[in-house]
Write an enzyme that holds these catalytic residues in place. Structure first.
Site, PDB file in Angstrom:
ATOM      1  N   ASN A  18      24.464   2.094 -21.484  1.00  0.00           N
ATOM      2  CA  ASN A  18      25.602   3.022 -21.486  1.00  0.00           C
ATOM      3  C   ASN A  18      26.765   2.463 -20.681  1.00  0.00           C
ATOM      4  OD1 ASN A  18      24.102   3.273 -19.116  1.00  0.00           O
ATOM      5  ND2 ASN A  18      24.591   5.435 -18.844  1.00  0.00           N
ATOM      6  N   ALA A  19      26.519   1.399 -19.913  1.00  0.00           N
ATOM      7  CA  ALA A  19      27.577   0.772 -19.135  1.00  0.00           C
ATOM      8  C   ALA A  19      28.089  -0.457 -19.869  1.00  0.00           C
ATOM      9  CB  ALA A  19      27.048   0.369 -17.761  1.00  0.00           C
ATOM     10  N   GLY A  20      29.395  -0.690 -19.793  1.00  0.00           N
ATOM     11  CA  GLY A  20      29.975  -1.884 -20.397  1.00  0.00           C
ATOM     12  C   GLY A  20      30.827  -2.619 -19.388  1.00  0.00           C
ATOM     13  N   HIS A  21      30.440  -3.852 -19.060  1.00  0.00           N
ATOM     14  CA  HIS A  21      31.198  -4.654 -18.110  1.00  0.00           C
ATOM     15  C   HIS A  21      31.918  -5.762 -18.878  1.00  0.00           C
ATOM     16  CE1 HIS A  21      28.580  -3.339 -14.435  1.00  0.00           C
ATOM     17  NE2 HIS A  21      29.254  -2.365 -14.995  1.00  0.00           N
ATOM     18  N   THR A  22      33.250  -5.701 -18.892  1.00  0.00           N
ATOM     19  CA  THR A  22      34.067  -6.607 -19.695  1.00  0.00           C
ATOM     20  C   THR A  22      34.441  -7.844 -18.892  1.00  0.00           C
ATOM     21  OG1 THR A  22      34.977  -4.703 -20.885  1.00  0.00           O
ATOM     22  CG2 THR A  22      36.161  -6.796 -21.074  1.00  0.00           C
ATOM     23  N   LYS A  76      34.120  -3.632 -12.315  1.00  0.00           N
ATOM     24  CA  LYS A  76      33.030  -4.297 -11.573  1.00  0.00           C
ATOM     25  C   LYS A  76      32.613  -5.608 -12.232  1.00  0.00           C
ATOM     26  CE  LYS A  76      30.501  -0.596 -11.919  1.00  0.00           C
ATOM     27  NZ  LYS A  76      31.559   0.279 -12.454  1.00  0.00           N
ATOM     28  N   THR A  79      31.692   2.969 -25.726  1.00  0.00           N
ATOM     29  CA  THR A  79      31.851   3.971 -26.791  1.00  0.00           C
ATOM     30  C   THR A  79      33.206   3.937 -27.472  1.00  0.00           C
ATOM     31  OG1 THR A  79      32.685   5.629 -25.241  1.00  0.00           O
ATOM     32  CG2 THR A  79      30.284   5.503 -25.535  1.00  0.00           C
ATOM     33  N   THR A  94      26.541   9.090 -23.624  1.00  0.00           N
ATOM     34  CA  THR A  94      26.846   8.092 -24.656  1.00  0.00           C
ATOM     35  C   THR A  94      25.875   8.160 -25.820  1.00  0.00           C
ATOM     36  OG1 THR A  94      25.468   6.440 -23.556  1.00  0.00           O
ATOM     37  CG2 THR A  94      27.815   6.504 -22.954  1.00  0.00           C
ATOM     38  N   LYS A 120      43.587  -3.548 -11.405  1.00  0.00           N
ATOM     39  CA  LYS A 120      44.613  -3.011 -12.300  1.00  0.00           C
ATOM     40  C   LYS A 120      45.889  -2.591 -11.583  1.00  0.00           C
ATOM     41  CE  LYS A 120      42.161  -1.942 -16.478  1.00  0.00           C
ATOM     42  NZ  LYS A 120      42.086  -1.052 -17.640  1.00  0.00           N
ATOM     43  N   ASP A 143      48.592  -4.155 -11.727  1.00  0.00           N
ATOM     44  CA  ASP A 143      49.699  -4.438 -12.642  1.00  0.00           C
ATOM     45  C   ASP A 143      50.062  -3.253 -13.519  1.00  0.00           C
ATOM     46  OD1 ASP A 143      47.029  -5.200 -13.593  1.00  0.00           O
ATOM     47  OD2 ASP A 143      48.027  -5.600 -15.507  1.00  0.00           O
ATOM     48  N   ASP A 166      33.993   2.279 -14.656  1.00  0.00           N
ATOM     49  CA  ASP A 166      35.086   1.592 -15.368  1.00  0.00           C
ATOM     50  C   ASP A 166      36.125   1.008 -14.415  1.00  0.00           C
ATOM     51  OD1 ASP A 166      34.018   2.539 -17.936  1.00  0.00           O
ATOM     52  OD2 ASP A 166      34.828   4.481 -17.340  1.00  0.00           O
ATOM     53  N   ARG A 182      39.719   7.195 -22.176  1.00  0.00           N
ATOM     54  CA  ARG A 182      39.425   7.650 -20.819  1.00  0.00           C
ATOM     55  C   ARG A 182      40.488   8.624 -20.347  1.00  0.00           C
ATOM     56  NH1 ARG A 182      38.532   1.514 -19.410  1.00  0.00           N
ATOM     57  NH2 ARG A 182      36.352   1.252 -20.020  1.00  0.00           N
ATOM     58  N   GLN A 213      28.276   2.113 -13.707  1.00  0.00           N
ATOM     59  CA  GLN A 213      28.917   3.415 -13.486  1.00  0.00           C
ATOM     60  C   GLN A 213      29.593   3.448 -12.106  1.00  0.00           C
ATOM     61  OE1 GLN A 213      25.371   3.748 -14.677  1.00  0.00           O
ATOM     62  NE2 GLN A 213      26.160   3.648 -16.739  1.00  0.00           N
TER      63      GLN A 213
END
Length: 424
Positions: free
Chosen positions: A38-42, A16, A301, A129, A331, A333, A13, A305, A224
């Protein structure tokens, strides 16, 4: 020619997806090399937002061929949904997306096993997950897995799935006291998905070896983070694959000698999803402030966090483990409004102070973090377009991290959009 690996330097998280999206404009190939849905890249760009789970994060920026490597485990239906979503946002996958025939398939029985095993563990649950990732890797190393190349051979595929389900039903009924499952619906759904996925499946090993030979730019995308690596993370509270730079080679079929750069991605603070040790975790108001300001909820999910100060001991371990020669800090900021910022610079274990990250779980669970405190910069970084524009206190924070880790910061991120990024 350059081959760069992008690796999570914490517990995942770290941002990446944003960094891979940014770097992909100069890449010829972007390769996702391990993990699953199971990984989420936004990604956020042009007032759009999408969370990718399997398709590499280079799909929207440039003309790179996007490869799902052999180290990934693929839920066919999740992938088809993602393809549809990407195409609805203007992504052109025909000819641009390639899937390794050696990548393994996640089937409904993997997802069921994931859930019942977690329930069976009770208080000792890992915190997965429930997407079937671990059981799919178990099938792989047990040599009973279904691979994407099997989708070309329906007759043999039917037999393999039936044999697997016969074994799984024994465990479901006699170990987990669960009703058996039927093979036919699973097989028919898989064959239906195969019709749409087969055009994307190819020998990506040969494809990437030719790319290296022809001097192409290759970007390898991990999922991950290093501290979730099945061999080198906080075992057993880890993922089922190798997110580290070593995993990039086995998960893509690219030889180690072809890799030029390893970029680690770290937040300016630290987060973790799921169970397991987290030395610098904050459980009070400071942790809540980080969570709310950073919108720290799992992209896959939605789970909140766990949040804490940046852990430089763990980060230095990740730097050494991966051979990182670049670091992106995301992050920044989120720390704009903190009067005081802390950095974990050592641990106290059984009364002894150490800067070595312990690999024995009881030691990790029982250690006490030792912090160095710095004054916050107490102003927005929004108008800072270069490192020279940063407030003096922010620059001191960055310099402290570089000195401790002995790695240069090469990208600074102060927001989720491409435009909110400083490339040094």
């Amino acid at each position: 020619m350059a081959t760069r690996v992008v690796v999570g330097a914490q517990w995942g998280d770290e941002g990446k997806g944003k960094i891979v999206d940014l770097l992909s404009s100069d890449a010829d190939y972007v390769v996702r090399y391990q993990g699953g849905a199971n990984a989420g890249h936004t990604l956020e760009f042009d007032d759009k937002k999408i969370v990718l789970h399997l398709i590499p994060s280079g799909i929207f920026n440039g003309d790179a061929t996007c490869v799902i490597g052999n180290g990934v485990v693929i839920d066919p239906h999740a992938l088809l949904e993602e393809i549809e979503e990407v195409e609805a946002m203007g992504g052109d996958l025909k000819g641009q997306l390639k899937i390794s025939g050696s990548a393994h398939v996640i089937l409904p029985y993997h997802q069921l096993l994931d859930r019942v095993k977690e329930e069976h563990r009770g208080d000792d649950a890992i915190g997965t997950t429930g997407r079937g990732i671990g059981p799919a890797y178990v099938s792989k190393v047990s040599r009973v897995g279904i691979r994407m190349s099997d989708l070309f051979h329906p007759k043999a595929l039917r037999k393999k799935v039936r044999d697997n389900i016969a074994d799984i039903n024994e465990a479901l009924q006699h170990v987990y006291k669960h009703d058996p499952i039927e093979a036919d619906p699973i097989i028919e759904n898989l064959l239906e998905a195969a019709e749409q996925l087969c055009p994307y499946i190819t020998n990506t090993s040969a494809l990437l070896h030719d790319a290296i030979k022809n001097g192409k730019e290759i970007l390898l995308e991990g999922a991950q983070g290093s501290l979730l690596d099945v061999d080198h993370g906080t075992y057993p509270f880890v993922t089922s694959s190798c997110p580290t730079s070593g995993g990039a080679c086995t998960g893509s079929a690219i030889p180690p000698t072809a890799i030029d750069k390893v970029m680690g991605i770290s937040k300016a603070y630290c987060t973790r999803v799921g169970n397991g040790p987290f030395p610098s975790e904050l459980t009070g108001k400071a942790g809540e402030k980080l969570r709310e300001a950073g919108q720290e909820f799992g992209a896959t999910t939605g789970r909140p966090r766990r949040c804490g100060w940046i852990d430089l001991v763990a980060l230095k371990y990740a730097v050494r483990l991966n051979g990182m020669n670049e670091l992106a800090l995301t992050k920044l900021d989120i720390l704009d409004d903190f009067e005081e910022i802390k950095l974990c610079t050592s641990y106290r274990v059984d009364g002894e102070e150490t800067e070595v990250f312990p690999l024995d779980l009881p030691d990790v669970e029982n250690l006490e973090p030792v912090y160095t405190s710095m004054p916050g910069w107490n102003q927005s970084l929004e108008g800072c377009n270069s490192r020279e524009d940063f407030p003096a206190k922010a620059e001191e924070y960055l310099q402290f991290i570089e000195r401790y880790l002995d790695v240069d910061l090469t990208i600074l991120s102060k927001g989720p959009k491409r435009s909110e990024t400083i490339v040094l």
